[in-house]
Design an enzyme around this catalytic site. Structure first.
Site, short mmCIF file in Angstrom:
data_model
loop_
_atom_site.label_atom_id
_atom_site.label_comp_id
_atom_site.label_asym_id
_atom_site.label_seq_id
_atom_site.Cartn_x
_atom_site.Cartn_y
_atom_site.Cartn_z
N SER A 1 0.79 -1.23 0.00
CA SER A 1 0.00 0.00 0.00
C SER A 1 0.83 1.28 0.00
CB SER A 1 -0.95 0.01 1.21
OG SER A 1 -0.22 -0.08 2.41
N LYS B 1 -6.73 3.07 8.59
CA LYS B 1 -5.88 4.11 7.98
C LYS B 1 -6.56 5.47 8.01
CE LYS B 1 -3.49 0.85 4.93
NZ LYS B 1 -3.28 0.40 3.54
#
Length: 800
Positions: A708, A751
């Site tokens: 990511s 996140k």
């Protein structure tokens, strides 16, 4: 009957006011006319005093010591009464017999071990009419009992006396606990009355039997009952010695091994039964009451017949016996009733856990279908998420909500397939698998069965337990689960299996396909504050003996603990910190130290010490080559800086910061993408080939991996080559392809919440992650702007 002599008890009244019964030939006075009406009462635990007998008594209780000291300093006369239960430390009046013995304290001895012993002599019997006082010791109004109601001739006295002596001497000879010197004392007692009382007091009779003897007013009847008790005691001692003599042989090597078995066998023969036959009969009786399938009953009957043909001394006998016992112990067709009150179930789940709406709804749905249909194959739920979020404890709450039994089995580090399926009976020490052991423990065939840490199941030369679990967790197969030990199909379809895991990628794919995956994500700070206030803090106060209102914490104080002393998605670390606060306050309370129940942030510094966690705070950088990314960690989400610097060289790429293989590949991919699109990005190809690129991710001691960070690495590199600063207050996450496509990544909720906690206003995500944002509670991302892109070039145009 002029030649007959009566033995009676009379009471002599001395001038000093003390009263003692003495033995004399004739006395027509009544004891109740001479004795005092009120007596201090001393409870006796394991002995009973009889008139005329001298015995030592150890005094331990504070009340008893006070009574003895005061009586010794006055008239030395007390009443002794036995307790009905010797184990009671502080007896009440109801715990004492009604008939006891008047005693004179002869002497008090202070022993070297700080205990107190007194010598007392029995002087007569009495009956408690009424308890006058209980403090500082028992005092009672008593009625004295005489002992000359029946005439005892010389011949009767001689017969009883000789019988008692003969039996007593025989007991001394047979018993190993009585010293042989006692026989000398017994032979030299001529007074029949005293002999009866002496043997009553000193024989190894039960307290109930001694009390029964004491309560007899008739001396003759007391003597005859004593003879009856002594005869029984002699028979027991003779039988015991006879059993020991039967098994006493020369102890060679083989005989030593069978000694204990032989003694047991002899005892059982004397009692009139064969232990092995009795055991088989008990199993048959149990089987007759058992609810089980016809196939199981047929197998059991066949195997128990086989057991009866095996020699009990052989090793195969115990193996067969254990197998039959295992079949008997399993609850084949026994099911607990489900509680179909859906509102109560929801209330129970809300009481035990804050949030977790998806899981709660799933359980309510399951209960609703059960209520409507009456029966269904239970689904296999897998709760996955970071540690400390309540996955395992959810299993307990579900069991409580459904009204079922709860069983937990830890799979962490499990390597042996036989732990699941059981061992074959051909092996020594074979047992059923842990699945059926858990079912047996619950005593019902439909418990809530938690399979903890299913992602940590290992495999080696002993087999693959994950593959063995396929049959257990397949709703289409587990109605006929086969255990290698039982060798009979067992129906697991009504068991509600709940698996827990931290990560799903390490679960066997076939196993994962059979389960319904439910994510239990980390908690927000706001959620943790609520959990601490309504669950953790009350639990810790109760566990440490503090009152519910002993401590008061504001939301600000709780949030300070969460932000500065914990780094986690769950609340396990928060629970430990609250336990520390409770321990400190418990110590102050126990030591009578003053403290303010309203805990402040300053107080936290004194209790918990300086802050232990320094969360990364976002700040816009004034230099190019730095981009802010978002990362998922086992402790929740966090922001991640990626720094890129350029230097003259030959186009080499250097990576630092403890990066994993996937993250290194993302950096290589980013540089190759820049080379392929240099013209579009406004970067000269000569500059790329003549420049060394160094990519660093701070906090180098912490391992980092995952795809990511690809979008963040390209942004940092392009910013370094162009010299342009990224937009302010932006963070990003996403995987890239060599063509510049953006791929979705996981952990979006953690996140985004990490970005919000760090004060970031804008987040860049791949378009395919839009669905993950839509399911987040809007209140949690209020004030945060999310931008979606499908191409990397669009991102660079927007951010730079």
């Amino acid at each position: 009957m002029k030649d007959e002599k009566r033995i009676q008890i009379s009471l002599d009244v001395p001038e000093d006011g003390t009263y003692f019964p003495i033995i004399s030939d004739e006395d027509d006075s009544k004891p109740e006319d001479n004795f005092r009406e009120i007596l201090p009462i001393l409870p006796l635990r394991n002995t009973i005093l009889f008139p005329g007998v001298v015995i030592p008594i150890t005094v331990g209780r504070a009340k008893s010591l006070k009574l003895v000291r005061e009586a010794y300093n006055s008239n030395k006369i007390i009443g002794t009464v036995a307790q009905t239960d010797p184990n009671i430390e502080e007896p009440d009046s109801a715990d004492l017999y009604k008939i006891g013995t008047v005693a004179q304290i002869v002497k008090i001895l202070d022993m070297p071990d700080d205990s107190t012993t007194m010598i007392i002599q029995g002087r007569g019997r009495f009956e408690i009419k009424k308890m006058v006082k209980k403090e500082p010791y028992f005092t009672a109004k008593v009625n004295y009992l005489d002992e000359h109601q029946t005439e005892l001739t010389d011949k009767e006295a001689e017969a009883i006396s000789s019988s008692i002596k003969e039996l007593s001497l025989k007991i001394v000879k047979l018993s190993q606990n009585v010293p042989t010197e006692a026989s000398f004392a017994i032979r030299n007692i001529d007074n029949t009355y005293f002999l009866i009382n002496f043997i009553c007091s000193n024989s190894e009779l039960k307290i109930e039997e001694k009390q029964r003897l004491l309560e007899l007013n008739d001396v003759k009847q007391r003597g005859l009952l004593l003879v009856e008790f002594l005869v029984k005691q002699v028979q027991i001692l003779e039988l015991k010695n006879d059993i020991q003599s039967k098994v006493k042989t020369d102890l060679d090597r083989q005989q030593k091994e069978f000694l204990l078995h032989q003694q047991m066998k002899t005892i059982q023969e004397e009692l009139g039964g064969n232990p092995f036959d009795m055991e088989v009969e008990d199993m048959k009786k149990h089987a007759a009451e058992k609810k089980w399938p016809a196939e199981v009953k047929e197998t059991f009957d066949k195997e128990i017949q086989r057991l009866q043909r095996i020699n009990p001394a052989s090793a195969e006998y115990s193996v067969q016996l254990n197998y039959l016992q295992a079949i008997l112990d399993l609850p084949w067709l026994e099911y607990s009733e489900d509680n179909f009150d859906l509102k109560r179930a929801r209330k129970v789940l809300d009481e035990d856990h804050y949030g977790l709406e998806t899981v709660k709804e799933r359980i309510i749905e399951h209960l609703a279908v059960l209520k409507l249909k009456g029966d269904m194959k239970s689904p296999i739920l897998c709760l996955y998420g970071p540690p400390g979020v309540g996955k395992t404890s959810l299993g307990k709450s579900i069991a409580r909500a459904l009204g079922r039994k709860y069983v937990r089995m830890s799979l962490g580090g499990l390597h042996d397939e036989s732990e699941i399926r059981g061992h074959r009976r051909t092996y020594i020490g074979a047992i059923p698998g842990r699945i059926l052991q858990g079912i047996k423990k619950s005593k019902f065939s439909n418990p809530v069965f938690v399979l903890d840490e299913i992602d940590k199941v290992g495999s080696d030369f002993r087999g693959d337990p994950a593959s063995a679990l396929l049959e257990v967790l397949d709703p289409e197969q587990n109605n006929a689960f086969h255990d290698n030990y039982i060798e009979l199909d067992y129906d697991l379809s009504r068991v509600l299996f709940i698996a827990t895991a931290n990560q799903t990628n390490s679960i066997n794919p076939a196993l994962r396909d059979r389960m319904e995956m439910i994510e239990v994500s980390g908690y927000l700070v706001e959620e943790k504050v609520n959990i601490a206030r309504h669950h953790l803090l009350p639990k810790q106060l109760e566990a440490h003996g503090l009152k519910p209102n002993a401590v008061k914490m504001t939301d600000t104080v709780l949030e300070h603990i969460i932000d500065n002393y914990t780094r986690e998605s769950g609340v396990r670390g928060l629970d430990k910190k609250l336990a520390k606060v409770a321990r400190v306050l418990a110590r102050k309370t126990a030591m009578n130290e003053k403290f303010n129940p309203n805990i402040s942030i300053k107080d936290l510094g004194e209790i918990l010490g300086p802050p232990e966690v320094f969360k990364e705070k976002f700040s816009d950088h004034k230099k190019s080559g730095i981009a802010t990314g978002l990362a998922w960690t086992p402790a929740g989400g966090d922001i991640l800086y990626i720094e890129c610097s350029l230097s003259k060289g030959k186009g080499q790429l250097t990576l630092t910061g403890n990066l994993g293989e996937v993250m290194k590949e993302s950096a290589i991919l980013a540089l190759e993408f820049i080379k392929a699109n240099a013209g579009i990005l406004g970067i000269k190809e000569e500059k790329i080939s003549e420049t060394n690129v160094h990519v660093h991710v701070p906090e180098g001691a912490i391992p980092k991996d995952g795809p990511s960070a690809g979008i963040t690495m390209i942004t940092a590199m392009v910013s370094a080559f162009n010299g342009k600063l990224p937009r302010k207050s932006f963070a990003m996450t996403g995987e890239i392809t060599l063509r510049g496509k953006l791929l979705p990544v996981g952990g979006i909720k953690e996140k985004i919440l990490a970005a919000r906690r760090a004060g970031i206003k804008n987040v860049i995500l791949p378009e395919l992650n839009r669905k993950d944002v839509d399911i987040i509670n809007p209140a949690y991302i209020k004030g945060l702007n999310v931008h979606y892109f499908s191409e990397m070039l669009e991102v660079l145009t927007f951010i730079l």
